[in-house]
Design a protein around this motif. Structure first.
Motif, mmCIF file in Angstrom:
data_model
loop_
_atom_site.group_PDB
_atom_site.id
_atom_site.type_symbol
_atom_site.label_atom_id
_atom_site.label_comp_id
_atom_site.label_asym_id
_atom_site.label_seq_id
_atom_site.Cartn_x
_atom_site.Cartn_y
_atom_site.Cartn_z
ATOM 1 N N LEU A 22 -50.962 -27.132 -2.629
ATOM 2 C CA LEU A 22 -50.136 -28.288 -2.977
ATOM 3 C C LEU A 22 -50.568 -29.462 -2.124
ATOM 4 O O LEU A 22 -50.547 -29.379 -0.913
ATOM 5 N N PRO A 23 -51.002 -30.558 -2.744
ATOM 6 C CA PRO A 23 -51.502 -31.687 -1.971
ATOM 7 C C PRO A 23 -50.497 -32.163 -0.934
ATOM 8 O O PRO A 23 -49.317 -32.249 -1.190
ATOM 9 N N GLY A 24 -51.021 -32.484 0.249
ATOM 10 C CA GLY A 24 -50.183 -33.045 1.300
ATOM 11 C C GLY A 24 -49.500 -32.027 2.167
ATOM 12 O O GLY A 24 -48.700 -32.374 3.012
ATOM 13 N N VAL A 25 -49.778 -30.712 1.969
ATOM 14 C CA VAL A 25 -49.130 -29.686 2.771
ATOM 15 C C VAL A 25 -50.118 -29.153 3.775
ATOM 16 O O VAL A 25 -51.230 -28.807 3.436
ATOM 17 N N ASN A 26 -49.699 -29.051 5.038
ATOM 18 C CA ASN A 26 -50.525 -28.467 6.080
ATOM 19 C C ASN A 26 -49.875 -27.178 6.539
ATOM 20 O O ASN A 26 -48.716 -27.153 6.854
ATOM 21 N N VAL A 27 -50.655 -26.112 6.562
ATOM 22 C CA VAL A 27 -50.064 -24.824 6.877
ATOM 23 C C VAL A 27 -50.241 -24.446 8.326
ATOM 24 O O VAL A 27 -49.352 -23.887 8.937
ATOM 25 N N HIS A 28 -51.363 -24.703 8.932
ATOM 26 C CA HIS A 28 -51.636 -24.285 10.302
ATOM 27 C C HIS A 28 -52.106 -25.490 11.113
ATOM 28 O O HIS A 28 -53.081 -26.125 10.742
ATOM 29 N N PRO A 29 -51.486 -25.730 12.232
ATOM 30 C CA PRO A 29 -50.228 -25.190 12.707
ATOM 31 C C PRO A 29 -49.073 -26.046 12.231
ATOM 32 O O PRO A 29 -49.273 -27.061 11.606
ATOM 33 N N LEU A 30 -47.856 -25.672 12.625
ATOM 34 C CA LEU A 30 -46.668 -26.398 12.193
ATOM 35 C C LEU A 30 -46.689 -27.836 12.705
ATOM 36 O O LEU A 30 -46.278 -28.759 12.020
ATOM 37 N N SER A 31 -47.180 -28.057 13.900
ATOM 38 C CA SER A 31 -47.193 -29.416 14.451
ATOM 39 C C SER A 31 -48.065 -30.330 13.602
ATOM 40 O O SER A 31 -47.774 -31.511 13.447
ATOM 41 N N GLN A 32 -49.153 -29.793 13.031
ATOM 42 C CA GLN A 32 -49.980 -30.613 12.158
ATOM 43 C C GLN A 32 -49.225 -30.966 10.887
ATOM 44 O O GLN A 32 -49.330 -32.082 10.384
ATOM 45 N N ALA A 33 -48.448 -30.014 10.374
ATOM 46 C CA ALA A 33 -47.673 -30.301 9.166
ATOM 47 C C ALA A 33 -46.682 -31.411 9.419
ATOM 48 O O ALA A 33 -46.494 -32.297 8.602
ATOM 49 N N ALA A 34 -46.010 -31.344 10.563
ATOM 50 C CA ALA A 34 -45.014 -32.367 10.875
ATOM 51 C C ALA A 34 -45.659 -33.727 11.035
ATOM 52 O O ALA A 34 -45.077 -34.745 10.715
ATOM 53 N N ALA A 35 -46.856 -33.762 11.557
ATOM 54 C CA ALA A 35 -47.534 -35.035 11.786
ATOM 55 C C ALA A 35 -48.235 -35.540 10.543
ATOM 56 O O ALA A 35 -48.703 -36.664 10.506
ATOM 57 N N ASP A 309 -39.677 -44.604 -6.280
ATOM 58 C CA ASP A 309 -40.965 -43.932 -6.466
ATOM 59 C C ASP A 309 -40.924 -42.447 -6.140
ATOM 60 O O ASP A 309 -41.942 -41.769 -6.159
ATOM 61 N N HIS A 310 -39.742 -41.915 -5.830
ATOM 62 C CA HIS A 310 -39.538 -40.496 -5.536
ATOM 63 C C HIS A 310 -40.411 -40.039 -4.360
ATOM 64 O O HIS A 310 -41.130 -39.045 -4.435
ATOM 65 N N ARG A 311 -40.297 -40.774 -3.261
ATOM 66 C CA ARG A 311 -41.042 -40.455 -2.050
ATOM 67 C C ARG A 311 -40.168 -40.667 -0.819
ATOM 68 O O ARG A 311 -39.210 -41.446 -0.849
ATOM 69 N N LEU A 312 -40.506 -39.981 0.248
ATOM 70 C CA LEU A 312 -39.946 -40.268 1.564
ATOM 71 C C LEU A 312 -40.694 -41.448 2.163
ATOM 72 O O LEU A 312 -41.837 -41.730 1.783
ATOM 73 N N GLY A 343 -38.998 -33.314 0.599
ATOM 74 C CA GLY A 343 -40.203 -33.901 0.032
ATOM 75 C C GLY A 343 -41.053 -32.914 -0.747
ATOM 76 O O GLY A 343 -42.048 -33.304 -1.360
ATOM 77 N N LEU A 344 -40.664 -31.630 -0.745
ATOM 78 C CA LEU A 344 -41.455 -30.620 -1.454
ATOM 79 C C LEU A 344 -41.387 -30.818 -2.968
ATOM 80 O O LEU A 344 -42.420 -30.813 -3.647
ATOM 81 N N GLU A 345 -40.185 -31.007 -3.499
ATOM 82 C CA GLU A 345 -40.058 -31.193 -4.952
ATOM 83 C C GLU A 345 -40.779 -32.455 -5.429
ATOM 84 O O GLU A 345 -41.511 -32.413 -6.423
ATOM 85 N N PRO A 346 -40.658 -33.595 -4.733
ATOM 86 C CA PRO A 346 -41.437 -34.771 -5.147
ATOM 87 C C PRO A 346 -42.942 -34.527 -5.097
ATOM 88 O O PRO A 346 -43.669 -34.969 -5.987
ATOM 89 N N ALA A 347 -43.428 -33.832 -4.055
ATOM 90 C CA ALA A 347 -44.861 -33.552 -3.955
ATOM 91 C C ALA A 347 -45.315 -32.643 -5.089
ATOM 92 O O ALA A 347 -46.392 -32.826 -5.661
ATOM 93 N N ARG A 352 -48.098 -32.001 -10.324
ATOM 94 C CA ARG A 352 -48.037 -31.636 -11.730
ATOM 95 C C ARG A 352 -48.241 -32.838 -12.662
ATOM 96 O O ARG A 352 -48.336 -32.684 -13.868
ATOM 97 N N GLY A 353 -48.302 -34.048 -12.076
ATOM 98 C CA GLY A 353 -48.478 -35.242 -12.893
ATOM 99 C C GLY A 353 -47.249 -35.619 -13.671
ATOM 100 O O GLY A 353 -47.344 -36.272 -14.724
ATOM 101 N N GLN A 354 -46.072 -35.266 -13.169
ATOM 102 C CA GLN A 354 -44.824 -35.547 -13.880
ATOM 103 C C GLN A 354 -44.306 -36.926 -13.505
ATOM 104 O O GLN A 354 -44.265 -37.291 -12.336
ATOM 105 N N ALA A 355 -43.883 -37.687 -14.501
ATOM 106 C CA ALA A 355 -43.361 -39.025 -14.270
ATOM 107 C C ALA A 355 -42.059 -38.949 -13.500
ATOM 108 O O ALA A 355 -41.270 -38.028 -13.677
#
Length: 357
Positions: A22-35, A309-312, A343-347, A352-355
């Protein structure tokens, strides 16, 4: 305009079946995801249910996705501005507000404005509740629920409807088309295709087509009691700030320069007269940014402008007149509500390319 959202629930999927990219998701490590730092490998959440599951159903199961905690950690350092269109389910809306009190830090419009002015980021997990169009349910349903929980909010109103019994123009157009209304530029078959056609027109053509629908329909639409100037004062007294949403809610991108200016300044003058002070915040009709509108807002001294725009957004907005918002409905399930806040559902929807507008 309102967005309808279903709340269908589905069973919890097995975690081994949901990890992909899923674009924009960082899995390892958690600190990278938060940043929000890039990672070489990005997991993705894919539904295990049949592909025909509704968007709301997907939002429910996303609550259990392995990446949801990572999104939630990243969202803690972002600003979530929720964009509602009235309250059709007071009980569900109350549950959402209770969730905000437990999981977030509700902030007021003035707090966001102060953060921008002082260049100080808002607290972690900040959430601002807003309402577009502001039908009477904001006064009758939203205000009591907000006051009971001490949560501030903001309502963006269409000035030419205040003190009237006129329906929103998109409701009127739909009703007229279903009761024999015809327009030369709207030979579009099923009435469900009417609104996209109207929104795509240049504003003079939209207004002319709407008038043709009125003349040709065999029934007039039912009256819709709108807020009054006294109601606006009651909302403000109850902690709901009042903002500008133009005079008639046109699609600004389809308007000429003079109409853009007239729509904003006309509403600005009316709100200033009713409230005794000029509004400082604006919400773009249909949520899309318009640079000509932003120029007029700057001239009038507006401090904040909101998209849909359905974003944080950042806790200290980089562009105060282009602040992102998340679309949500009072009927949204609590599981989906959580994935919208994170922000997971918007991402997922962007992937999925949904309007979203």
């Amino acid at each position: 305009m309102p967005q309808s959202q279903s709340t269908t629930s589905i069973s919890r999927p097995r975690s081994s079946s949901v990890v992909r990219a899923l674009p924009g998701v960082n899995v390892h490590p958690l600190s990278q995801a938060a940043a929000g730092q890039p990672a070489a490998r990005r997991p993705v959440v894919r539904p295990v249910a049949a592909a025909h599951q509704s968007a709301a159903g997907r939002g429910d199961w996303l609550r259990f996705a392995p990446v949801q905690p990572l999104f939630r950690a990243r969202a803690a350092q972002r600003l979530a501005v929720l964009a509602y269109h009235g309250v059709t389910d007071p009980r569900s809306f109350g549950a959402q507000l209770d969730r905000l009190r437990r999981l977030a830090t509700p902030v007021s419009l003035s707090a966001v404005q102060r953060a921008v002015t002082e260049r100080r980021p808002l607290p972690a997990r900040s959430v601002l509740v807003t309402f577009d169009d502001a039908d009477r349910s904001v006064l009758t349903h939203a205000l009591p629920a907000l006051n009971d929980r001490g949560i501030p909010a903001a309502a963006f109103v269409i000035s030419e409807l205040i003190g009237t019994e006129k329906p929103f123009w998109w409701h009127e157009a739909d009703f007229l088309a279903r009761h024999g209304g015809r327009a030369r530029s709207l030979d579009c078959g099923h009435p469900s295709q009417l609104l996209p056609r109207l929104k795509a027109m240049a504003d003079p053509d939209r207004r002319r087509s709407l008038q043709e629908l009125r003349v040709s329909a065999d029934r007039r639409p039912p009256r819709q009691e709108q807020l009054t100037p006294a109601d606006l004062l009651a909302l403000r007294e109850g902690g709901v700030a009042i903002g500008n949403h133009t005079q008639g809610h046109p699609c600004l991108g389809r308007c000429d320069d003079a109409t853009v200016r007239a729509e904003i300044t006309g509403a600005h003058e009316a709100l200033t007269r009713w409230l005794g002070e000029p509004p400082a915040a604006f919400a773009y009709p249909d949520g899309g940014h318009d640079p000509r509108a932003e120029s007029v807002l700057q001239e009038l001294g507006y401090r904040l402008g909101f998209l849909s725009d359905h974003r944080l957004g950042p806790r200290l907005p980089n562009h105060p007149l282009q602040i992102s918002r998340l679309q949500v409905d009072s009927t949204t399930s609590t599981r989906r509500f959580d994935t919208i806040l994170s922000g997971l559902e918007p991402a997922y929807r962007r992937w999925r390319g949904q309007a979203v507008a």
